[in-house]
Design a protein around this motif. Structure first.
Motif, PDB file in Angstrom:
ATOM      1  N   GLY B  54       0.848  -1.192   0.000  1.00  0.00           N
ATOM      2  CA  GLY B  54       0.000   0.000   0.000  1.00  0.00           C
ATOM      3  C   GLY B  54       0.878   1.233   0.000  1.00  0.00           C
ATOM      4  N   PRO B  55       0.278   2.424   0.106  1.00  0.00           N
ATOM      5  CA  PRO B  55       1.055   3.671   0.030  1.00  0.00           C
ATOM      6  C   PRO B  55       1.998   3.841   1.214  1.00  0.00           C
ATOM      7  CG  PRO B  55      -1.271   4.090   0.516  1.00  0.00           C
ATOM      8  CD  PRO B  55      -1.179   2.643   0.198  1.00  0.00           C
ATOM      9  N   ASP B  56       1.662   3.314   2.369  1.00  0.00           N
ATOM     10  CA  ASP B  56       2.531   3.489   3.531  1.00  0.00           C
ATOM     11  C   ASP B  56       3.664   2.466   3.508  1.00  0.00           C
ATOM     12  OD1 ASP B  56       3.420   4.577   5.868  1.00  0.00           O
ATOM     13  OD2 ASP B  56       2.216   3.207   7.127  1.00  0.00           O
ATOM     14  N   HIS B  57       3.296   1.190   3.504  1.00  0.00           N
ATOM     15  CA  HIS B  57       4.276   0.105   3.349  1.00  0.00           C
ATOM     16  C   HIS B  57       4.197  -0.368   1.911  1.00  0.00           C
ATOM     17  CE1 HIS B  57       5.171  -0.161   7.614  1.00  0.00           C
ATOM     18  NE2 HIS B  57       3.871   0.012   7.828  1.00  0.00           N
ATOM     19  N   TRP B  58       5.229   0.073   1.115  1.00  0.00           N
ATOM     20  CA  TRP B  58       5.137  -0.123  -0.334  1.00  0.00           C
ATOM     21  C   TRP B  58       4.942  -1.582  -0.737  1.00  0.00           C
ATOM     22  CZ3 TRP B  58       9.844   3.494  -1.465  1.00  0.00           C
ATOM     23  CH2 TRP B  58       9.464   4.823  -1.156  1.00  0.00           C
ATOM     24  N   TRP B  59       5.729  -2.469  -0.069  1.00  0.00           N
ATOM     25  CA  TRP B  59       5.625  -3.881  -0.424  1.00  0.00           C
ATOM     26  C   TRP B  59       4.938  -4.672   0.691  1.00  0.00           C
ATOM     27  CZ3 TRP B  59      11.034  -5.212  -2.969  1.00  0.00           C
ATOM     28  CH2 TRP B  59      11.125  -4.485  -4.174  1.00  0.00           C
ATOM     29  N   GLY B  60       4.191  -4.026   1.518  1.00  0.00           N
ATOM     30  CA  GLY B  60       3.469  -4.716   2.581  1.00  0.00           C
ATOM     31  C   GLY B  60       4.315  -4.898   3.830  1.00  0.00           C
ATOM     32  N   THR B  61       3.756  -5.615   4.821  1.00  0.00           N
ATOM     33  CA  THR B  61       4.490  -5.861   6.066  1.00  0.00           C
ATOM     34  C   THR B  61       4.487  -7.335   6.420  1.00  0.00           C
ATOM     35  OG1 THR B  61       2.489  -5.536   7.363  1.00  0.00           O
ATOM     36  CG2 THR B  61       3.892  -3.607   7.039  1.00  0.00           C
ATOM     37  N   THR B  62       5.334  -7.714   7.389  1.00  0.00           N
ATOM     38  CA  THR B  62       5.459  -9.115   7.802  1.00  0.00           C
ATOM     39  C   THR B  62       4.605  -9.384   9.028  1.00  0.00           C
ATOM     40  OG1 THR B  62       7.294  -8.621   9.266  1.00  0.00           O
ATOM     41  CG2 THR B  62       7.841  -9.164   7.007  1.00  0.00           C
ATOM     42  N   GLN B  63       4.735 -10.644   9.528  1.00  0.00           N
ATOM     43  CA  GLN B  63       3.962 -11.063  10.690  1.00  0.00           C
ATOM     44  C   GLN B  63       4.264 -10.183  11.896  1.00  0.00           C
ATOM     45  OE1 GLN B  63       5.869 -12.964   8.747  1.00  0.00           O
ATOM     46  NE2 GLN B  63       5.155 -15.085   8.637  1.00  0.00           N
ATOM     47  N   THR B  64       5.528  -9.736  12.001  1.00  0.00           N
ATOM     48  CA  THR B  64       5.914  -8.937  13.179  1.00  0.00           C
ATOM     49  C   THR B  64       5.882  -7.455  12.892  1.00  0.00           C
ATOM     50  OG1 THR B  64       8.188  -9.212  12.499  1.00  0.00           O
ATOM     51  CG2 THR B  64       7.368 -10.711  14.204  1.00  0.00           C
ATOM     52  N   GLY B  65       5.305  -7.048  11.772  1.00  0.00           N
ATOM     53  CA  GLY B  65       5.181  -5.642  11.462  1.00  0.00           C
ATOM     54  C   GLY B  65       6.395  -5.032  10.810  1.00  0.00           C
ATOM     55  N   GLY B  66       7.347  -5.890  10.357  1.00  0.00           N
ATOM     56  CA  GLY B  66       8.504  -5.364   9.629  1.00  0.00           C
ATOM     57  C   GLY B  66       8.095  -4.931   8.231  1.00  0.00           C
ATOM     58  N   ASP B  67       8.820  -3.950   7.667  1.00  0.00           N
ATOM     59  CA  ASP B  67       8.508  -3.448   6.333  1.00  0.00           C
ATOM     60  C   ASP B  67       9.166  -4.362   5.298  1.00  0.00           C
ATOM     61  OD1 ASP B  67       7.463  -1.292   4.594  1.00  0.00           O
ATOM     62  OD2 ASP B  67       9.586  -1.092   4.085  1.00  0.00           O
ATOM     63  N   VAL B  68       8.372  -4.969   4.389  1.00  0.00           N
ATOM     64  CA  VAL B  68       8.917  -5.937   3.428  1.00  0.00           C
ATOM     65  C   VAL B  68       9.917  -5.263   2.482  1.00  0.00           C
ATOM     66  CG1 VAL B  68       8.362  -7.494   1.524  1.00  0.00           C
ATOM     67  CG2 VAL B  68       6.912  -7.449   3.548  1.00  0.00           C
ATOM     68  N   PHE B  69       9.624  -4.027   2.048  1.00  0.00           N
ATOM     69  CA  PHE B  69      10.526  -3.314   1.147  1.00  0.00           C
ATOM     70  C   PHE B  69      11.903  -3.162   1.795  1.00  0.00           C
ATOM     71  CE2 PHE B  69      12.201   0.727  -0.655  1.00  0.00           C
ATOM     72  CZ  PHE B  69      12.270   0.321  -1.978  1.00  0.00           C
ATOM     73  N   ALA B  70      11.932  -2.650   3.030  1.00  0.00           N
ATOM     74  CA  ALA B  70      13.216  -2.440   3.705  1.00  0.00           C
ATOM     75  C   ALA B  70      13.922  -3.762   3.958  1.00  0.00           C
ATOM     76  CB  ALA B  70      12.993  -1.708   5.017  1.00  0.00           C
TER      77      ALA B  70
END
Lengths: 689, 281
Positions: B54-70
């Motif tokens: 989504g616009p905030d987390h470009w590539w989504g997030t993981t189970q623990t709330g990590g940013d997939v892009f980063a």
């Protein structure tokens, strides 16, 4: 009537490289046309174009007519019917010309069956007949042998047998004997003459060897930079050349019957086909050049007597009767100071005493066991005095390279002694050995392989200097390059930017870097073209005289040896057959092998070639793993064949050693029945007297 | 002269161009991307678990709330570094060992080749898998060394056989007759003349090392948490249910891995064609 007629043939490779630029010639029945030229002159491309064997990206134009039928543009299927049937080709390298997985007999039979409707057994019988015709002993048995079981000379004969299998009208021979030793070359040329007599074919003989052409050809075509520059009957062309290039070529070849004195080199290098000079392509190297030469390329014009010349000053040459030696500047080589002292009083720089090098012959993959011994060098002795050139000559496989390696390695030999500048190689420490390497250097045969392609010339020449920790390296490199006749600014370029002759000069500069006292020359000019060769030979001679060097010169070309050497040692199968001063060995050879060797060398003189009497040797060099008992040469010796049974016993039982001949100061031969005769100029007429 | 020809051939080759552009883009993405991204790879966003891209987390997030892009960029960095280092070390080792064995011959040759054969028969994957958990406290550099140690043997055999023919060349003989010591001849004359082989080999080793690293990390033997690599990320996102319901966890790292290996291989093939036009396989 002419069989083959070539008109305005041109071949262009991609990138606008014109390899052949307008070749005209015709060949009649039973005629031999010689095409001479240096590497890159387009002589081989011409013949490949005639055969239709050029790669697809080559653009061929002009006309090639065989019995009046146009060959260029003929469909591939029709061409196949012509190839091997009406025109046959003999290639230079007999090793790669046969398929290794079929027997020789099968391959010749195949050539027969492709073009003739005959049965298998009949074709096989014909193959045996053909092998017999080209002089293969026991043809019935040998037809079942595979190519690797044949020696080089035998393969080339089998190649000839295959080429004449279908009674062709035209044979194209592309350097047929260049890869062979002289005595084998003499045999193969004899076979070619027989083949021509049998088939009555016309022959196109392509070679760089003016001696071979003199003996074989009726007419000669000289090519330069993709174009014929002179054409005519062989005698006219050899005795009265009208084009400066031909004149220079003839003057630059060393001859075994030759006089001493510097050779006449042609300056410069052949032009690159991508960047031809305007006007006459030979003009930049021509001493007779005038301004008009640059205006346009002179066409090949007829001057009468069936001769054609492409030179605007040919009339003048004819009128004044000029020869190569008149036109080309003869270099002046300073005299040698050392030779004024008699040889016995000069120090010895290299001494070999009964040197032996045997290699074990192993068999088996897991458990290696010794099955025999290769007697590569089997007890040779000689010495070289200061300021002297000793030439080691012999055919391939006689052990000259092994001898040389043994000397260069400076390791203790298997047996015997090597003494370099008074130091025994068996007693050298590590530091002494390195110091001695500075006094003993080598120049290699192949200028392509001897220089590291990844290093600029300056680094190559500086390498020995740096290895021995010398100072002022850059200055010394510039000095060395000037010494060998190169521009010091070349130091930044890479070896591949230089021609063969220049590269060989770089190799010489590197060898001279540490100011050695002795140079080992391993066939230093055999890879070079004739016109370049003369310049390098002169350079070597000049360096020897000015720097007081001694040379050990290893070569198979006896004409070059005669020119450069003071003494000569002839090797046969790991032993010295004859040794002595050049005059003694060449003019009065005493060992039957030396006699055969000398008589096998073709002279660039058509008249002499026609009347010369050849001593032809039978068969090939025996294997050094199994040398004959007693005298090693007896299996091929023409003299042995004439001896009585009692006399022969001695040759079989007792190995001859080098014995000084009775009436000579410096001449020895290893033959029980040595007898001095003259062979180079021997002709049939003399025999009758 | 030669290098110019090689360069021209290299640029003329369409596939190589794509490969070069691909690697360049991935390098920029791995090292410039983190500066542009709104989150750091160690940040945890407790407001968003398993969010799709989504616009905030470009590539989504993981189970623990990590940013997939980063996370993915961090993993890409690691994989790139490991790949290049392993390739460099293993090709260098192969060149030195192979050239020494070929040049000196005799017992040096026998001992070195014995070592090569020994390493060849050892199951490398198993050994690294057993050893790597014990290196848990150590740096990932030890892991690089382990990977390199098992990747050089075949090349060193090729280098050895080519050295055998090079040592008979006249320029090597000339150097020996000048009194130049053996190791210097190897460095100055033998290895530079094998450079085309070595360059090609190093390039192809890069992709091999990346694959090796990711597969080991996938099984949990390579890069250890909390550090990430493409392999650990793929492992995290490839549970049977996760792949279908949360595909972004799996698709992004796997896609980058494929793109990276493909680009490197394209460059390797192009280099081989350019340096060695005879082999058109």
């Amino acid at each position: 009537m002419s069989i083959l007629e070539v008109k305005d043939l041109t071949v262009t490779f991609p990138g606008g490289i014109e390899a052949v630029r307008g070749v005209n010639y015709s060949v009649s029945r039973g005629e031999v046309l010689g095409i001479v030229g240096e590497s890159g002159s387009g002589k081989s491309v011409t013949s490949l174009a005639v055969m239709g064997l050029l790669p697809r990206n080559a653009v061929v134009s002009g006309s090639v007519k065989l019995h009046g039928r146009e060959l260029l543009g003929m469909p591939e299927d029709d061409q196949i019917k012509v190839r091997g049937k009406t025109i046959s080709m003999i290639f230079q390298d007999p090793l790669s010309a046969f398929t290794p997985v079929y027997t020789i007999g099968d391959q010749i039979a195949e050539a027969v069956r492709i073009h003739q409707k005959v049965g298998k057994d009949k074709a096989a019988r014909r193959a045996v007949e053909l092998l017999d015709l080209v002089g293969i002993p026991h043809p019935g048995v040998r037809a079942k042998a595979f190519p690797h079981e044949f020696s080089g000379g035998m393969r080339q004969r089998a190649m000839i047998a295959m080429a004449i299998a279908n009674d062709p009208d035209l044979l194209i021979c592309d350097e047929p004997t260049t890869a062979l030793d002289v005595t084998i070359q003499a045999q193969v040329l004899e076979v070619l003459k027989t083949a021509q007599r049998e088939t009555g074919a016309g022959i196109v003989m392509i070679t760089h060897d003016l001696g071979v052409i003199a003996g074989m050809a009726d007419r000669v075509l000289v090519m330069y930079a993709g174009k014929p520059v002179e054409q005519g009957p062989v005698d006219e062309l050899y005795y009265r050349p009208r084009m400066p290039y031909t004149m220079g070529l003839l003057a630059s070849i060393p001859r075994i019957d030759g006089e001493e004195g510097p050779l006449v080199p042609i300056e410069g290098n052949p032009p690159s086909p991508a960047a031809l000079p305007p006007g006459c392509p030979f003009a930049p190297r021509c001493p007779m050049k005038i301004d008009a030469c640059d205006d346009e390329e002179p066409p090949l014009t007829e001057i009468g007597g069936g001769r054609h010349v492409a030179c605007i000053r040919s009339r003048e040459i004819e009128h004044k009767g000029l020869t190569g030696a008149d036109v080309f500047p003869v270099p002046v080589i300073p005299p040698n100071d050392v030779v004024r002292i008699p040889r016995e009083q000069r120090p010895t720089v290299l001494e070999l005493n009964d040197l032996i090098r045997h290699y074990p012959l192993m068999k088996g993959a897991v458990f290696k066991r010794r099955v025999g011994t290769v007697h590569a060098v089997d007890g040779i002795s000689f010495d070289i005095a200061e300021g002297e050139t000793l030439a080691l000559v012999g055919e391939s496989g006689c052990g000259k390279t092994t001898t040389l390696q043994q000397i260069m390695q400076l390791e203790p030999p298997q047996s015997g002694r090597i003494v370099v500048l008074g130091k025994d190689s068996g007693k050298l420490g590590k530091e002494d050995r390195k110091a001695l390497r500075g006094d003993l250097q080598i120049v290699f045969q192949d200028p392509m392989a001897a220089l590291d392609p990844r290093m600029p010339v300056g680094d190559i020449v500086a390498e020995p200097l740096r290895a021995h920790g010398r100072k002022n390296v850059d200055q010394r490199v510039a000095e060395l390059l000037t010494l060998v006749g190169l521009d010091p600014s070349y130091a930044e370029r890479y070896p591949q930017h230089f021609s063969g002759g220049q590269r060989q000069r770089i190799g010489i500069a590197r060898a001279l870097a540490l100011e050695p006292k002795m140079l080992v020359l391993d066939e230093p000019v055999s890879a070079l073209d004739v016109s370049i060769q003369a310049g390098v030979i002169n350079l070597l001679e000049e360096l020897k005289n000015t720097l007081g060097l001694s040379y050990l010169f290893v070569a198979h070309d006896l004409a070059v040896v005669r020119h450069l050497a003071d003494r000569v040692a002839v090797m046969y199968l790991g032993r010295i057959a004859e040794i002595g001063t050049v005059e003694n060995v060449y003019d009065r050879p005493a060992h039957p092998y030396t006699q055969a060797l000398l008589s096998a060398i073709p002279l660039p003189d058509p008249e002499m070639e026609r009347t010369r009497k050849r001593i032809l040797l039978e068969g090939d060099l025996p294997s050094p793993a199994d040398p004959p008992s007693g005298c090693r040469f007896r299996t091929r010796c023409p003299k042995f064949a004439r001896l009585s049974e009692a006399e022969r016993r001695r040759c079989v039982d007792e190995e001859p050693s080098v014995v000084r001949l009775a009436n000579a100061v410096d001449h020895g031969a290893a033959c029980h029945y040595a007898e001095e005769i003259e062979v180079i100029t021997a002709s049939d007429d003399q025999e009758e007297k | 002269m030669r290098s110019k020809v090689v360069l021209r051939r290299l640029v003329k080759n369409k596939q190589t161009r794509y490969g070069l552009i691909g690697v360049l883009l991935l390098l920029i993405l791995a090292y410039v991307g983190p500066f542009v991204a709104p989150y750091d790879w160690s940040d945890k966003d407790f407001m968003a678990f398993m969010q799709p891209p989504g616009p905030d987390h470009w590539w989504g997030t993981t189970q623990t709330g990590g940013d997939v892009f980063a996370n993915t960029l961090r993993g890409l960095q690691k994989s790139l570094v490991i790949g290049f280092l392993v390739a460099l070390i293993s090709t260098g080792l192969a060149a030195l060992v192979g050239a020494a064995a070929g040049y000196f011959g005799g017992w040096v040759d026998r001992i070195l080749m014995w070592g090569v054969d020994l390493l060849l028969v050892l199951p490398s994957f198993l050994i690294i898998a057993i050893l790597s958990p014990r290196l848990k406290g150590g740096t990932w550099l030890l892991f690089v060394l382990l990977l390199a140690l098992f990747g050089w043997m075949i090349t060193s055999r090729v280098v050895r056989s080519m050295t055998l023919s090079l040592r008979e060349r006249e320029y090597v003989l000339a150097a020996r007759y000048m009194g130049i010591p053996g190791w210097r001849i190897i460095l100055r004359h033998v290895l530079p003349n094998l450079s085309s082989l070595l360059i090609i080999d190093a390039t192809l080793n890069v992709s091999g090392a990346i694959i090796g690293e990711t597969s080991l990390s996938f099984f949990g033997f390579g890069v250890q948490a909390p550090d990430v690599s493409l392999g650990t990320l793929i492992a995290d996102g490839s549970g049977p249910s996760t792949v279908i319901s949360y595909p972004w966890l799996f698709l992004f790292p796997a896609g980058l891995l494929v793109a990276l290996v493909l680009s490197v291989n394209l460059i390797g093939d192009g280099l081989r064609d350019a340096l060695d036009p005879g082999s058109t396989s």
